[in-house]
Design an enzyme around this catalytic site. Structure first.
Site: not given
Ligand SMILES: Cc1ncc(COP(=O)(O)O)c(C=O)c1O
Length: 403
Positions: A139, A224, A253
């Site tokens: 994700f 990521d 985050k």
């Molecule tokens: C690993 C990862 N990448 C990207 C995102 C997307 O982040 P955001 O919801 O802050 O845009 C998330 C959100 O849960 C995530 O867990």
């Protein structure tokens, strides 16, 4: 109850229904606790989905934000201001990479990583090198680029066609990665521990396969770290624990402790191919967001917070392992530091609901996984308290399933 009814009716009329909310209205936060509109306290083991790194209403963060709001919030990226360089310096020294692009969320940080990867090859005339290899269970967000490297079909299918040229491989199958990565791959993207996918750390073998594929083909590697980064696992970034060497790292985050900010950190190699106008953001790296990030990152750079996450995280792991030994409904414990997943035999929804009723906030992911991301400042007493609540809920589940 009346306030909950009024608020939910108001939202039903005016807020687009992209989220299913739980029946509670939070009005205040204090450290690791949230307080609802009836004054009931909840131990927050989700911290705004891994965001409130210092808990709620932290004194230093609050004072810094208040002071910055009264001084200057935003000037755009057309001008210098004193804080962006400082926040970037902290991120580069914590990650070992070289340059930072600031944005406003994790999704945007992923989006920028994908764009910078393609830009890197385009500048060198390798315009056919546009493909990405991502992982099953991944994700990475829900804009078109980030969604294209997100695996879940529920999120993807209604929005097809997405960015072409993405291949997904099974993270348990290093040989599949070897076959998928070719001279057309711009970058491999992976979460060092899959968060939404069920708190699943990459194995050492798969991490080695990523390094091998990058060395063999020249493909870039994007870590990521939106969920795993900024101290969550007891390391500044979890690629460090896996001995990976990313060219790009997406961060979000916890970075602002609750103030929206994202960042893409890249190596000098990638940075040397990026020029003015290649990417941008009106708000990205504004003074308020950078000031908040500096508070969070300074605490990480001091080292004590990371030591605390490691030590409290180990205590958490021991407690969860002993729950797993006692309760047949628990099949596996996964994660690192203060990012923990409990694999259940049953759907986790009933556990989330029962925990909330007993004053503990946890979250369900991948159907049968209980996800916990408490504030990085949580102490062992609060861990014990959360584990006691889970213990009783698991007793109940075990009793029901043996009936
Ligand atoms: C690993 C990862 N990448 C990207 C995102 C997307 O982040 P955001 O919801 O802050 O845009 C998330 C959100 O849960 C995530 O867990």
């Amino acid at each position: 109850m009346k306030l909950l009814d009024d608020i939910s009716k108001l939202e039903e009329q005016h807020v687009l229904g992209t989220y299913k909310r739980q029946p509670v209205v939070f009005v205040r936060g204090d450290g690791a606790y949230l307080i609802d509109s009836d004054g009931k306290k909840y131990l927050d083991f989700l911290s705004g989905i891994g965001v409130a790194a210092r808990g709620h209403s932290d004194r230093d963060l609050t004072e810094a934000i208040r002071d910055q709001a009264a001084t200057l919030i935003q000037v755009s990226n057309l001008y210098y201001h004193p804080l962006q360089g400082q926040a970037a310096q902290l991120l580069t020294s914590l990650s070992g990479l070289d340059r930072v692009f600031f944005c406003n969320s994790g999704t945007e940080a992923v989006e920028a990583s994908l764009k910078f990867s393609r830009r890197y090859w385009y500048t060198q005339g390798q315009t056919e090198r546009t493909e990405f290899v991502a992982l099953e269970g991944a994700f990475s967000g829900r804009t078109f680029g980030a969604l294209s490297v997100t695996h879940d079909h529920h999120y993807r299918d209604p929005f097809a066609p997405l960015v072409p040229g993405v291949t997904f491989v099974d993270p348990k199958d290093p040989a599949a990665l070897h076959s998928a990565v070719t001279e057309r791959t711009a970058a491999i993207i992976a979460e060092p521990i899959q968060g939404e996918g069920g708190i699943r750390p990459l194995t050492k073998d798969f991490a080695s396969a990523i390094k091998e594929a990058c060395n063999r083909t020249g493909a870039l590697f994007i870590a990521d770290e939106v969920q795993t980064g900024v101290g969550r696992t007891g390391y500044p970034f979890y690629f460090q624990a896996l001995d990976l060497h990313p060219d790009l790292v997406s961060v979000g985050k916890a970075l602002g402790g609750g103030i929206p900010i994202g960042a893409t950190i890249c190596s000098a190699k990638v940075a040397s191919h990026i020029s003015p106008g290649d990417h941008g953001s009106t708000y990205g790296g504004n003074l308020l967001a950078c000031r908040a990030a500096i508070v969070i990152l300074t605490a990480l750079a001091d080292g004590d917070l990371l030591d605390q996450v490691k030590s409290v995280g180990m205590h958490f792991e021991r407690c969860l392992r002993s729950l797993a030994l006692r309760h047949p409904c628990v099949t596996e414990i996964r994660g690192a530091g203060l990012m923990r997943g409990v694999q259940l035999r049953v759907d986790a929804t009933s556990v989330v609901d029962a925990a909330r009723e007993q004053g503990l906030l946890v979250n369900r992911t991948d159907e049968r996984v209980l996800r916990m991301l408490p504030p990085l400042t949580i102490d062992k007493t609060d861990i014990d308290c959360a584990v006691d609540i889970l213990d009783k809920i698991f007793d109940q589940i075990d009793a029901e399933s043996s009936e």
